[in-house]
Design a protein around this motif. Structure first.
Motif, PDB file in Angstrom:
ATOM      1  N   ASN A 122      76.385   1.432  24.292  1.00 48.72           N
ATOM      2  CA  ASN A 122      74.982   0.662  24.803  1.00 48.72           C
ATOM      3  C   ASN A 122      74.779  -0.358  23.490  1.00 48.72           C
ATOM      4  OD1 ASN A 122      74.685   1.516  27.034  1.00 48.72           O
ATOM      5  ND2 ASN A 122      72.925   2.804  26.765  1.00 48.72           N
ATOM      6  N   LYS A 138      72.738  -3.174  22.775  1.00 50.22           N
ATOM      7  CA  LYS A 138      71.535  -3.722  22.451  1.00 50.22           C
ATOM      8  C   LYS A 138      71.415  -4.699  21.364  1.00 50.22           C
ATOM      9  CE  LYS A 138      67.997  -1.134  23.966  1.00 50.22           C
ATOM     10  NZ  LYS A 138      66.605  -0.440  23.919  1.00 50.22           N
ATOM     11  N   PHE A 158      65.865  -0.446  28.815  1.00 50.53           N
ATOM     12  CA  PHE A 158      66.147   0.358  29.871  1.00 50.53           C
ATOM     13  C   PHE A 158      64.923   0.866  30.370  1.00 50.53           C
ATOM     14  CE2 PHE A 158      69.748   0.026  27.586  1.00 50.53           C
ATOM     15  CZ  PHE A 158      70.946   0.194  28.335  1.00 50.53           C
ATOM     16  N   HIS A 218      63.125   6.313  33.329  1.00 50.59           N
ATOM     17  CA  HIS A 218      64.181   6.930  34.245  1.00 50.59           C
ATOM     18  C   HIS A 218      64.520   8.312  33.986  1.00 50.59           C
ATOM     19  CE1 HIS A 218      67.031   5.235  31.407  1.00 50.59           C
ATOM     20  NE2 HIS A 218      67.912   6.279  31.864  1.00 50.59           N
ATOM     21  N   ASP A 246      68.120  10.508  34.102  1.00 57.00           N
ATOM     22  CA  ASP A 246      69.770  10.204  34.438  1.00 57.00           C
ATOM     23  C   ASP A 246      70.044  10.905  35.593  1.00 57.00           C
ATOM     24  OD1 ASP A 246      69.763   8.814  31.867  1.00 57.00           O
ATOM     25  OD2 ASP A 246      70.842  10.360  31.193  1.00 57.00           O
ATOM     26  N   ASN A 293      73.639  14.262  28.084  1.00 56.79           N
ATOM     27  CA  ASN A 293      73.896  13.072  27.521  1.00 56.79           C
ATOM     28  C   ASN A 293      73.975  13.428  25.844  1.00 56.79           C
ATOM     29  OD1 ASN A 293      74.151  10.339  27.175  1.00 56.79           O
ATOM     30  ND2 ASN A 293      72.710   9.929  28.879  1.00 56.79           N
ATOM     31  N   HIS A 320      74.399  11.230  22.475  1.00 62.29           N
ATOM     32  CA  HIS A 320      74.506   9.816  21.836  1.00 62.29           C
ATOM     33  C   HIS A 320      74.930  10.027  20.314  1.00 62.29           C
ATOM     34  CE1 HIS A 320      71.793   7.624  24.857  1.00 62.29           C
ATOM     35  NE2 HIS A 320      72.690   8.110  25.498  1.00 62.29           N
ATOM     36  N   LEU A 367      65.513   4.920  21.916  1.00 60.40           N
ATOM     37  CA  LEU A 367      65.194   5.809  23.120  1.00 60.40           C
ATOM     38  C   LEU A 367      63.837   6.364  22.680  1.00 60.40           C
ATOM     39  CD1 LEU A 367      68.210   5.553  23.290  1.00 60.40           C
ATOM     40  CD2 LEU A 367      67.935   7.278  25.068  1.00 60.40           C
ATOM     41  N   HIS A 397      62.897   9.131  30.083  1.00 60.98           N
ATOM     42  CA  HIS A 397      63.091   8.429  28.659  1.00 60.98           C
ATOM     43  C   HIS A 397      63.198   6.964  29.361  1.00 60.98           C
ATOM     44  CE1 HIS A 397      67.165   9.342  30.171  1.00 60.98           C
ATOM     45  NE2 HIS A 397      67.646   8.343  29.779  1.00 60.98           N
ATOM     46  N   SER A 457      63.733   2.968  26.705  1.00 61.31           N
ATOM     47  CA  SER A 457      63.894   2.022  25.712  1.00 61.31           C
ATOM     48  C   SER A 457      63.640   0.619  25.700  1.00 61.31           C
ATOM     49  CB  SER A 457      65.280   2.067  25.065  1.00 61.31           C
ATOM     50  OG  SER A 457      66.208   1.440  25.770  1.00 61.31           O
ATOM     51  N   ARG A 459      71.813  -2.681  17.720  1.00 64.09           N
ATOM     52  CA  ARG A 459      71.439  -1.259  17.882  1.00 64.09           C
ATOM     53  C   ARG A 459      72.745  -0.622  18.982  1.00 64.09           C
ATOM     54  NH1 ARG A 459      68.844   1.886  22.416  1.00 64.09           N
ATOM     55  NH2 ARG A 459      70.979   1.711  22.749  1.00 64.09           N
TER      56      ARG A 459
END
Ligand SMILES: O=C(O)CCC(=O)C(=O)O
Length: 262
Positions: A97, A99, A107, A110, A112, A129, A131, A144, A204, A206, A215
């Motif tokens: 992502n 950004k 985002f 939500h 996932d 997930n 990251h 996030l 979460h 963002s 980012r």
């Protein structure tokens, strides 16, 4: 990499981990060096920000790039994923992502699993997930934000769209308000090389990146081989090769990438 008992306890309790310094500056530089070439490609795996020409995310990286193929099998992530899941897993989705500064959208709130279940037909909320921050992620460039402990709650959902056209199941704001009032929020900031781990049911969000700074965050979703998608979705959304990943050596990113044989 194996997680400590304390890290496993925190992951179970809070639903996420923020681990600075897992990938070295040298490794992050190598990974960053591959990004501009992929962003410049005109292909469906590079969806745009809604209404803009700016690329929002670059998908299926492990199929497009040798270094990212190695990264999804990196023992600092894959062994931790296996330890948490207690079984073999496949890379459900692999992306960055981007950004982009000024242009990168946020985002919505939500979990996932809502999308993995409703869109892809994944039976259980077991995916993880992972990251990696490829940029320093600060309060300015859209980190996030997690609601600790929300993964243990029943959360209502609504269907919406992310970026240009992606289906994303989000959470009504009244429900977010109640959960945030009770459980609070944590912003997952950290320098380049930080690893985030979070589960499929964690609430979460963002914000848009209003700063001048990009980012870039790499993301691989590891799903247990026993919990595959049951619906037919594009490969870039959900990997069709569901064979177990095999760990590579810890220095796999530092090994030369040889030109492909003609
Ligand atoms: O990159 C972001 O800001 C959000 C990513 C996200 O929500 C996710 O990976 O589920």
């Amino acid at each position: 990499m194996r997680l400590t008992e304390e890290q496993l306890r925190r992951l179970d309790e809070d639903g996420f981990l923020v681990l600075p310094g897992v990938f070295t500056p040298e490794e992050v530089e190598l990974l960053r060096g591959e990004v501009p070439g992929m962003v410049a490609e005109q292909r469906p795996e590079n969806p745009r920000e809604a209404g803009k020409s700016t690329v929002r995310n670059i998908l299926s990286l492990h199929r497009r790039n040798e270094l990212y193929r190695r990264l999804v099998s990196h023992p600092r992530m894959l062994e931790a994923a296996r330890q948490i899941l207690g079984e073999e897993c496949y890379p459900q989705q692999v992306k960055i992502n981007l950004k982009t500064g000024f242009d990168g959208g946020g985002f919505e709130w939500h979990t996932d699993f809502a999308t993995h279940h409703n869109r892809d037909g994944v039976p259980k909320p077991r995916a993880l997930n992972f990251h990696i921050h490829l940029d320093d992620v600060t309060e300015f460039n859209g980190p996030l934000m997690f609601v600790p402990g929300s993964h243990k709650r029943e959360i209502p959902l609504k269907r919406s769209v992310d970026g240009e056209k992606w289906e994303l199941w989000t959470v009504p704001h009244e429900a977010v308000t109640e959960l945030v009032n009770e459980l609070g929020m944590v912003s997952a900031k950290g320098p380049r090389g930080t690893l985030l781990v979070f589960g499929d049911n964690l609430l979460h969000v963002s914000a848009a990146n209003v700063s001048p700074y990009p980012r870039w965050i790499f993301s691989v979703i590891y799903n247990p081989c026993s919990n595959p998608a049951t619906k037919d979705v594009p490969e870039m959304a959900h990997e069709r090769d569901r064979r177990p990943l095999q760990s590579l050596a810890d220095d796999c990113l530092l090994q030369p990438v040889l030109p492909a044989a003609a």
